[in-house]
Design a protein around this motif. Structure first.
Motif, PDB file in Angstrom:
ATOM      1  N   THR A   1     -61.147  29.500  26.141  1.00 21.03           N
ATOM      2  CA  THR A   1     -59.761  29.019  26.164  1.00 21.03           C
ATOM      3  C   THR A   1     -59.480  28.039  27.299  1.00 21.03           C
ATOM      4  OG1 THR A   1     -59.070  30.939  27.488  1.00 21.03           O
ATOM      5  CG2 THR A   1     -58.871  31.121  25.077  1.00 21.03           C
ATOM      6  N   SER A   2     -60.403  27.922  28.269  1.00 21.18           N
ATOM      7  CA  SER A   2     -60.122  27.072  29.441  1.00 21.18           C
ATOM      8  C   SER A   2     -59.780  25.624  29.078  1.00 21.18           C
ATOM      9  CB  SER A   2     -61.273  27.132  30.447  1.00 21.18           C
ATOM     10  OG  SER A   2     -62.479  26.691  29.874  1.00 21.18           O
ATOM     11  N   PRO A   3     -60.510  24.964  28.127  1.00 26.98           N
ATOM     12  CA  PRO A   3     -60.118  23.585  27.803  1.00 26.98           C
ATOM     13  C   PRO A   3     -58.758  23.507  27.128  1.00 26.98           C
ATOM     14  CG  PRO A   3     -61.897  24.321  26.360  1.00 26.98           C
ATOM     15  CD  PRO A   3     -61.760  25.350  27.426  1.00 26.98           C
ATOM     16  N   VAL A   4     -58.404  24.544  26.369  1.00 25.08           N
ATOM     17  CA  VAL A   4     -57.091  24.573  25.719  1.00 25.08           C
ATOM     18  C   VAL A   4     -55.999  24.740  26.769  1.00 25.08           C
ATOM     19  CG1 VAL A   4     -55.636  25.841  24.092  1.00 25.08           C
ATOM     20  CG2 VAL A   4     -58.058  25.499  23.577  1.00 25.08           C
ATOM     21  N   VAL A   5     -56.210  25.668  27.705  1.00 24.53           N
ATOM     22  CA  VAL A   5     -55.233  25.887  28.782  1.00 24.53           C
ATOM     23  C   VAL A   5     -55.090  24.624  29.622  1.00 24.53           C
ATOM     24  CG1 VAL A   5     -54.795  27.162  30.913  1.00 24.53           C
ATOM     25  CG2 VAL A   5     -55.550  28.383  28.864  1.00 24.53           C
ATOM     26  N   LYS A   6     -56.221  23.975  29.902  1.00 25.89           N
ATOM     27  CA  LYS A   6     -56.198  22.749  30.709  1.00 25.89           C
ATOM     28  C   LYS A   6     -55.421  21.644  29.982  1.00 25.89           C
ATOM     29  CE  LYS A   6     -59.793  22.011  33.167  1.00 25.89           C
ATOM     30  NZ  LYS A   6     -61.175  21.662  33.624  1.00 25.89           N
ATOM     31  N   ALA A   7     -55.609  21.545  28.681  1.00 26.48           N
ATOM     32  CA  ALA A   7     -54.886  20.543  27.900  1.00 26.48           C
ATOM     33  C   ALA A   7     -53.384  20.827  27.907  1.00 26.48           C
ATOM     34  CB  ALA A   7     -55.407  20.516  26.463  1.00 26.48           C
TER      35      ALA A   7
ATOM     36  N   LYS B   1     -53.894  35.526  30.113  1.00 23.62           N
ATOM     37  CA  LYS B   1     -53.518  36.792  30.743  1.00 23.62           C
ATOM     38  C   LYS B   1     -53.920  37.943  29.840  1.00 23.62           C
ATOM     39  CE  LYS B   1     -49.503  35.355  33.520  1.00 23.62           C
ATOM     40  NZ  LYS B   1     -48.044  35.560  33.738  1.00 23.62           N
ATOM     41  N   GLY B   2     -54.126  39.104  30.463  1.00 21.19           N
ATOM     42  CA  GLY B   2     -54.440  40.298  29.683  1.00 21.19           C
ATOM     43  C   GLY B   2     -55.768  40.179  28.973  1.00 21.19           C
ATOM     44  N   ARG B   3     -55.856  40.833  27.831  1.00 17.20           N
ATOM     45  CA  ARG B   3     -57.116  40.912  27.114  1.00 17.20           C
ATOM     46  C   ARG B   3     -57.490  39.596  26.456  1.00 17.20           C
ATOM     47  NH1 ARG B   3     -58.192  44.488  21.727  1.00 17.20           N
ATOM     48  NH2 ARG B   3     -56.073  43.814  21.314  1.00 17.20           N
ATOM     49  N   ASN B   4     -56.530  38.941  25.811  1.00 20.55           N
ATOM     50  CA  ASN B   4     -56.908  37.792  24.982  1.00 20.55           C
ATOM     51  C   ASN B   4     -55.751  36.859  24.662  1.00 20.55           C
ATOM     52  OD1 ASN B   4     -55.851  39.998  23.425  1.00 20.55           O
ATOM     53  ND2 ASN B   4     -56.480  38.952  21.572  1.00 20.55           N
ATOM     54  N   ASP B   5     -54.711  36.853  25.484  1.00 21.61           N
ATOM     55  CA  ASP B   5     -53.519  36.064  25.193  1.00 21.61           C
ATOM     56  C   ASP B   5     -53.339  34.912  26.173  1.00 21.61           C
ATOM     57  OD1 ASP B   5     -52.930  37.846  23.151  1.00 21.61           O
ATOM     58  OD2 ASP B   5     -51.549  39.044  24.383  1.00 21.61           O
ATOM     59  N   ILE B   6     -52.826  33.786  25.674  1.00 23.94           N
ATOM     60  CA  ILE B   6     -52.375  32.690  26.525  1.00 23.94           C
ATOM     61  C   ILE B   6     -50.850  32.792  26.600  1.00 23.94           C
ATOM     62  CG2 ILE B   6     -52.248  30.194  26.848  1.00 23.94           C
ATOM     63  CD1 ILE B   6     -54.855  29.945  25.273  1.00 23.94           C
ATOM     64  N   LEU B   7     -50.330  32.817  27.817  1.00 23.74           N
ATOM     65  CA  LEU B   7     -48.894  32.982  28.028  1.00 23.74           C
ATOM     66  C   LEU B   7     -48.329  31.835  28.845  1.00 23.74           C
ATOM     67  CD1 LEU B   7     -49.868  35.984  27.393  1.00 23.74           C
ATOM     68  CD2 LEU B   7     -47.954  36.729  28.798  1.00 23.74           C
ATOM     69  N   VAL B   8     -47.042  31.587  28.646  1.00 13.57           N
ATOM     70  CA  VAL B   8     -46.246  30.751  29.545  1.00 13.57           C
ATOM     71  C   VAL B   8     -45.184  31.671  30.116  1.00 13.57           C
ATOM     72  CG1 VAL B   8     -44.752  28.756  29.785  1.00 13.57           C
ATOM     73  CG2 VAL B   8     -46.647  28.670  28.168  1.00 13.57           C
TER      74      VAL B   8
END
Length: 334
Positions: A103-109, A120-127
């Motif tokens: 997920t790092s390239p997605v988060v970076k984008a 955050k947590g087990r498998n979620d991307i949060l704002v």
């Protein structure tokens, strides 16, 4: 890395067949990236009981597709405002359950667009405290994928209408409803854009991080293989729904790795059938455990002996042998 073009297909049955076809048939030693956008659909986790996850009358009345995926985790709602990504690569034990790696390239984008996202947590991307992406994984002996959703401009009212959310999940996470936990990425963008522009920006970020990035279009023969898999698996009721088992013992518990829900039918002291459901992630199929226990006496010593060769971590993640045995047979309230 090779980006595989799905040719704008929005059929979830075909997109999930495409993902599995790539995993099982494309060259080892090469990494692939697939993006797809689905028509309104509920994508069911590999180990879930479909009828307990969906609002069946609503989905039937509104033509919502019901499709089971081969990865674990929970049921998710997709529509044309939801962008899905899948990283397909060789199996590596260090990558399993390591969602940050993918997920790092997605988060970076997202960060580059002004969206303060983080895993955050087990498998979620949060704002902040709002979930904008959930992720899941599947691994075979030699290959694996890590895929996720990106709630870009999804109709969030449909999430509640189509999904039956289990009270155990709500209580364990301390949330009042699904709607209060999720948000669209459009809510956090400093400048408006459409989903195709958003897709392009995500791809550009991956391009920057990968050498020799190129795009591939499937051949006609390869598409025939994808469509065959769709017809034989992803279009089938048995795969998407499955038969609900007869049971007289029901044991369920929520662990840090997710919920494990066990249905056992015992007759004359013998386990005649057993079915394991849940939103956990594991490398090995739980059908192996079900097969080992079927025909055994519903007896603590016999269950313990039968499970001795089984590495429980391979099936559920961070759950140890005794915890699983206690769930199957323990006297404590679960």
């Amino acid at each position: 890395m090779i980006f595989i073009e799905n040719e704008g297909i929005n059929d979830p049955h075909l997109n999930l067949a495409l993902e599995e076809y790539i995993l099982r048939n494309f060259d080892r030693g090469e990494d692939y990236l697939l993006f797809y956008i689905n028509e309104p659909s509920i994508i069911i986790g590999r180990n879930q009981n479909t009828l307990e996850e969906i609002n069946q009358s609503y989905t039937e009345e509104n033509g919502v597709h019901i499709v089971r995926r081969i990865s674990g985790g929970g049921a998710v709602y997709h529509d044309l405002g939801n962008l899905n990504f899948s990283f397909i690569t060789d199996y590596d034990n260090t990558k399993l359950n390591n969602f940050r790696n993918f997920t790092s390239p997605v988060v970076k984008a997202l960060n580059g667009m002004g969206v303060k996202a983080e895993l955050k947590g087990r498998n979620d991307i949060l704002v902040g405290d709002k979930k904008i992406s959930g992720n899941a994984q599947f691994s075979s002996v030699k290959r694996m994928f890590s895929h996720g959703t990106l709630l870009f401009d999804c109709d969030l009212s449909e999430v509640q209408k189509t999904l039956n959310v289990k009270m155990s999940k709500i209580q364990s996470k301390g949330h009042k409803s699904v709607r209060s936990r999720v948000a669209n990425i459009t809510e956090f963008l400093p400048e408006p854009m459409d989903i195709q522009s958003f897709r392009k920006k995500i791809i550009e970020e991956v391009y920057r991080e990968q050498e020799n990035f190129k795009t591939y279009h499937l051949t006609e023969d390869e598409w025939d293989g994808v469509k065959k898999l769709k017809a034989e698996k992803y279009d089938q009721w048995d795969w998407n729904y499955g038969k609900s088992p007869k049971f007289n013992i029901h044991r369920t518990k929520r662990f840090a790795v997710g919920e494990i829900d066990i249905r056992i039918f015992v007759e004359k002291g013998t386990i005649k059938s057993i079915k394991i459901y849940g939103d956990f992630f594991g490398k090995e199929p739980v059908e192996n455990i079900e097969e080992v226990l079927t025909g055994k006496r519903y007896d603590l010593a016999e269950i313990t002996t039968a499970l001795e060769p089984i590495v429980i971590h391979d099936y559920f993640g961070n759950v140890d042998q005794q915890e699983f045995i206690d769930l199957l047979y323990g006297e404590d309230e679960v």
